[in-house]
Structures are given as C-alpha cells and as structure tokens.
Design an enzyme around this catalytic site. Sequence first.
Site, PDB file in Angstrom:
ATOM      1  N   LYS A 212      60.740  24.194   1.099  1.00 23.25           N
ATOM      2  CA  LYS A 212      60.212  25.015   2.195  1.00 23.25           C
ATOM      3  C   LYS A 212      59.737  24.055   3.273  1.00 23.25           C
ATOM      4  O   LYS A 212      58.749  23.348   3.104  1.00 23.25           O
ATOM      5  CB  LYS A 212      59.049  25.889   1.716  1.00 23.25           C
ATOM      6  CG  LYS A 212      58.333  26.655   2.831  1.00 23.25           C
ATOM      7  CD  LYS A 212      59.217  27.728   3.395  1.00 23.25           C
ATOM      8  CE  LYS A 212      58.502  28.496   4.510  1.00 23.25           C
ATOM      9  NZ  LYS A 212      58.403  27.714   5.768  1.00 23.25           N
ATOM     10  N   ARG A 217      62.708  28.670  11.874  1.00 20.93           N
ATOM     11  CA  ARG A 217      63.865  29.397  11.359  1.00 20.93           C
ATOM     12  C   ARG A 217      64.933  29.488  12.438  1.00 20.93           C
ATOM     13  O   ARG A 217      64.630  29.765  13.614  1.00 20.93           O
ATOM     14  CB  ARG A 217      63.417  30.807  10.936  1.00 20.93           C
ATOM     15  CG  ARG A 217      64.468  31.629  10.194  1.00 20.93           C
ATOM     16  CD  ARG A 217      64.602  31.182   8.751  1.00 20.93           C
ATOM     17  NE  ARG A 217      65.466  32.084   7.997  1.00 20.93           N
ATOM     18  CZ  ARG A 217      65.017  33.119   7.280  1.00 20.93           C
ATOM     19  NH1 ARG A 217      63.719  33.393   7.241  1.00 20.93           N
ATOM     20  NH2 ARG A 217      65.858  33.866   6.596  1.00 20.93           N
ATOM     21  N   ARG A 232      63.892  33.051  14.733  1.00 25.02           N
ATOM     22  CA  ARG A 232      63.629  34.149  13.793  1.00 25.02           C
ATOM     23  C   ARG A 232      63.366  35.470  14.503  1.00 25.02           C
ATOM     24  O   ARG A 232      63.577  36.540  13.935  1.00 25.02           O
ATOM     25  CB  ARG A 232      62.456  33.816  12.872  1.00 25.02           C
ATOM     26  CG  ARG A 232      61.103  33.918  13.501  1.00 25.02           C
ATOM     27  CD  ARG A 232      59.988  33.999  12.467  1.00 25.02           C
ATOM     28  NE  ARG A 232      59.951  32.829  11.607  1.00 25.02           N
ATOM     29  CZ  ARG A 232      59.966  32.910  10.280  1.00 25.02           C
ATOM     30  NH1 ARG A 232      60.028  34.071   9.696  1.00 25.02           N
ATOM     31  NH2 ARG A 232      59.894  31.826   9.555  1.00 25.02           N
ATOM     32  N   GLU A 261      66.709  26.405   8.593  1.00 21.46           N
ATOM     33  CA  GLU A 261      65.538  25.948   9.330  1.00 21.46           C
ATOM     34  C   GLU A 261      65.892  24.668  10.063  1.00 21.46           C
ATOM     35  O   GLU A 261      66.824  23.950   9.687  1.00 21.46           O
ATOM     36  CB  GLU A 261      64.361  25.671   8.388  1.00 21.46           C
ATOM     37  CG  GLU A 261      63.669  26.913   7.880  1.00 21.46           C
ATOM     38  CD  GLU A 261      62.329  26.583   7.237  1.00 21.46           C
ATOM     39  OE1 GLU A 261      61.306  26.561   7.963  1.00 21.46           O
ATOM     40  OE2 GLU A 261      62.315  26.349   6.022  1.00 21.46           O
ATOM     41  N   PHE A 297      70.427  27.097   4.374  1.00 20.05           N
ATOM     42  CA  PHE A 297      70.243  27.558   2.993  1.00 20.05           C
ATOM     43  C   PHE A 297      70.995  28.848   2.686  1.00 20.05           C
ATOM     44  O   PHE A 297      70.939  29.341   1.566  1.00 20.05           O
ATOM     45  CB  PHE A 297      68.761  27.732   2.663  1.00 20.05           C
ATOM     46  CG  PHE A 297      67.981  28.577   3.640  1.00 20.05           C
ATOM     47  CD1 PHE A 297      68.186  29.941   3.749  1.00 20.05           C
ATOM     48  CD2 PHE A 297      67.022  27.991   4.446  1.00 20.05           C
ATOM     49  CE1 PHE A 297      67.462  30.719   4.631  1.00 20.05           C
ATOM     50  CE2 PHE A 297      66.282  28.759   5.345  1.00 20.05           C
ATOM     51  CZ  PHE A 297      66.506  30.126   5.429  1.00 20.05           C
ATOM     52  N   ARG A 373      61.086  41.721   3.638  1.00 15.46           N
ATOM     53  CA  ARG A 373      60.287  40.738   2.927  1.00 15.46           C
ATOM     54  C   ARG A 373      60.114  41.253   1.505  1.00 15.46           C
ATOM     55  O   ARG A 373      59.150  41.929   1.168  1.00 15.46           O
ATOM     56  CB  ARG A 373      58.928  40.543   3.598  1.00 15.46           C
ATOM     57  CG  ARG A 373      58.127  39.351   3.058  1.00 15.46           C
ATOM     58  CD  ARG A 373      56.716  39.362   3.585  1.00 15.46           C
ATOM     59  NE  ARG A 373      56.636  39.198   5.020  1.00 15.46           N
ATOM     60  CZ  ARG A 373      56.657  38.020   5.646  1.00 15.46           C
ATOM     61  NH1 ARG A 373      56.782  36.913   4.949  1.00 15.46           N
ATOM     62  NH2 ARG A 373      56.571  37.960   6.954  1.00 15.46           N
TER      63      ARG A 373
END
Length: 510
Positions: A212, A217, A232, A261, A297, A373
């Site tokens: 992380k 983002r 983002r 990211e 990712f 989320r």
Amino acid sequence: MLLADVVAASTAVVATRSRTAKARTIAGLLRAADPVEVEPVTAWLAGEVRQGRLGVGWRTLARLGGEPAAEASLTVTAVDRGLTELATTSGAGSAARRGTLLGGLLAAATADEQRFLVRLLSGELRQGALEGVVLDAVAAAADVPSASVRRAFMLSGRLPRTAAAALAGGAAALDAVRLEVGRPVRPMLAAPGSSLDAALADLGDAVTVEFKLDGARIQVHRDGDEVRVWTRTLREVTDGVPELVDRVRALPCATAVLDGETLALDDDGRPRAFQDTMSRFGTEAAEPGVLLSPFFFDLLHLDGRDLLDEPLHVRLDALAGLLADDAHAALRMPGVRSPSADQAADVLDRALTGGHEGVVVKALDAPYAAGRRGRAWQKVKPVHTLDLVVIGVEWGYGRRTGKLSNIHLGARDPAGGEPVMVGKTFKGMTDELLEWQTSTFPGLAREHADWGLLLRPELVVEIALDGAQRSTRYPGGVALRFARVLRNRPDKTPAEADDLDAVRALLAGG
C-alpha cells in the site's frame, strides 16, 4: 414539474435519517418527472448541476438574492435551461451577462427556492453519501435491479444519464452500458482492516497481499497511441504527467485500462513526501525534478477483452502477461499471491521498511466492484487511519491565538445525510497547516460563531487514531481516541470519506 416540487422533496430527504424514506421520496419525484426533467432532477437531488462547475461563489449568490417571488412559478426545465445559458456565457462582458441571468433566476424564485438554489450552486447541497440513496431511488422508480443501476453508473460515471436510461429503457438500457476505453470507471476501494491476521482470517487463503503506497490513485486508458490518465476522483491529468503517458504507451498492447498508484521517489527509491506527489496534480508548478513512477495492481481491459467481471486472479494473470518483459516488470505493484502467514508478514515488513504505508489484502475470487468499498479489498496499516470530512473549526488560544486550529471531524453518514461528527483534534498540525486553515476555511464557512466556523462539507483530512470509544457526546454514539492530523487529502472527495460504520468497527470488541 415545478422547482418547488424538487425543493419539497429535498426538504423531506434532509428531515429524515431513514435511508429507506429518503429513497422513497426521491423515487416518487422521479416517477412524476417528465423524461426531459429526469436528468436535472436527479442531479439536483444528488447535490450537483448537470452543467458542471458554474464559477458562481456564495458571496455573488447572496448579493444577487434580492426579494423573493410570492408564488412558485419556476419549472425544472426553465431552471435547467438558465443554468446551461449561465455555463456557456463567456467572453467580453460575460460577467455582467452572467449576473443578469443569475439575478433573474433568483428573482423568479420563492424564498424556499432561493435558499435551495443558493445551496445547490454554492455546493452546500453536495453530500456524497446521498449519491447512493439516489441510486436506490432510481432502481425503485424504474422497477429495475439495484445492481443494474449501480453497475451502469459506475461504468458511465454519469448519475443523471443513468437515471434517464433506467426510467426510459429499463434494465435492458442499463445492461447495454459497457466499459469504454477512454471513459474512466469509478475505482474499487479498499475497506480498513484491523490487522494483517484479521484480514487473512476474513478472506481466507486465496488472497494476494500487495504494498500500500503513500501515493495517488491513477487510472490509465490506452487506445493505440492515445493514453489518458485520471485521478481517483476521475479528474483528467494527462497533460501534467507525460512520464506516465510514455511508460504506458510503451507497453505491448493496443488497448488497455490499468488501475494503480503513482508516487514520487527519491534517488534511493524511497517515497518522497506525499505533498511532492500531489504537487504534480495541482494548479501550482511542481518542485523541479519531481517525477512520478507508476505501479499497477489491476487490469480492467486488454486488447478488446473486458476483464471487469473476471475474478482477480484472472485479471492478475493478464496483468502479469502484459508486464512480463524486463523493461516493464518494475511497473507491477510488489506483492505475493496466495502467501503463507509468514510470507504475508514479510510483505508487510518490506513495505514498511521501504517507507510505504502498509499492505492491501485482496480476495482472488472477487470481481472488480467499481466504485464500491467492500470487504474483498482490505488495507492494513501499522496505525489506524481514517479519511474524515472537516465540518467545523475553532479559533485557537495561547500560541495559536488568531489561528483557526481545532477541527471538527465528520464521518460519512451511511444513510446519505450530512457527515456525522465523531471528534475534534488540533494535534499534528504544523505552523504551515495552521496558516493555510486560517486563510482558507473562512471561504468555506456556512455559519460564523464566536468560537469559530461551521464549514461546508467539502474537505477531507486523513486522521491517525488509537481507536474509538462509545460516547454520548456525539450523535453517532462513537468518538475518536487520540486523533491527530496526518495530512489533507485533496485527492479525495467527501463521497470517498470513511463512513460511520468504519469508525464503529474500531470500537473495542466491535
């Protein structure tokens, strides 16, 4: 439909904390709207205008308010047409013409309508959590599955158009919405995890554990030689990040949609300050020599094949193939797939040793839940952190006399209401941050008091804390323990702040 009908519905929505009641009220209004009225009504109830930023400040609105009309006569269509004209008026003398347009619109509004328009145009109606309630209402009004509405919205990024499609064409129109290379998708988000062991126990053995990063983002789309980059919040930043464009343009593919990211690294490969990374996305010139490195990712599309609904392990295989060449391997987010407990702990240790925030644990069988989320992705950091909304600020005392210091923190209301206060803090603030708050916060004030300011819920701040405790002091029944400011998050909107349930999850034994 009259604007007064929308105002009445908005008032009813604000008056109840019941998510079901809010959605029922909005659904009833949408059913009553004509097809051409659905888009503006949907936008307004979500706290937005279809025309985007209008460049109208609160002071201008207050000055032009004037005497309200005695009776309601403004229609939705007339107001929407006026806002379009306002948005498209430019050039010499445009300020005067815009003032005349806005003054005429407000003069035709009743007192209640004026208050609604002022809050709408100044951004005070913008409550990110209300977006989810409107989506539920659209599903109910059109009698279509909620999942179809959410998926179409996340793929299109346009709530008003999603509502219009649902009410005009039903589930078939929604299901026809597909991922488009060149149109950004709302990013899948990670929920806070209490610990690495807890995340592994929750998600099982079929997971990947990845770094992380303390970065920003990004979502990158490539179509032939054209490469575009979004943040983002789906703000395009392509022109400001040529080094990212070049790296993606060199990949061995024709079309792709990548999620990842980016951050600025120093000469030793360690992350530079978060502010250095974010300076590349701001309006001011970045510090010379600040270059961004991308780390991907996820892969949502590759050479004509949509991967959005594929499980993560399929998407990771495709990503590994795309980045297999030694020249591109460094673009892959570091991590380990299906690790043992010791291997997972080693990933976390390497991330922290490298100066990064922690890890994200992801279920390998999960599809890409755009804009959600969920528990399928869980971020684990050595300290608890939450992204909360600044809803007020107090004048300081002692060394901080004359400075706006102690901030009031709100968690997003899962029911779609205003942020719910969960604590205050003045800890972790630098002199520079205090100066910034003192000069910036008055422009966001919705109410002045002797003790300080109540603010429009527009700013997000990242808070470190030791946990949460039950409290009767705050309406959510929970309060932060030893909260301190880590940094402002200009890359996040209030819609992306952590909600009250995330705070409650930090209660001992909760």
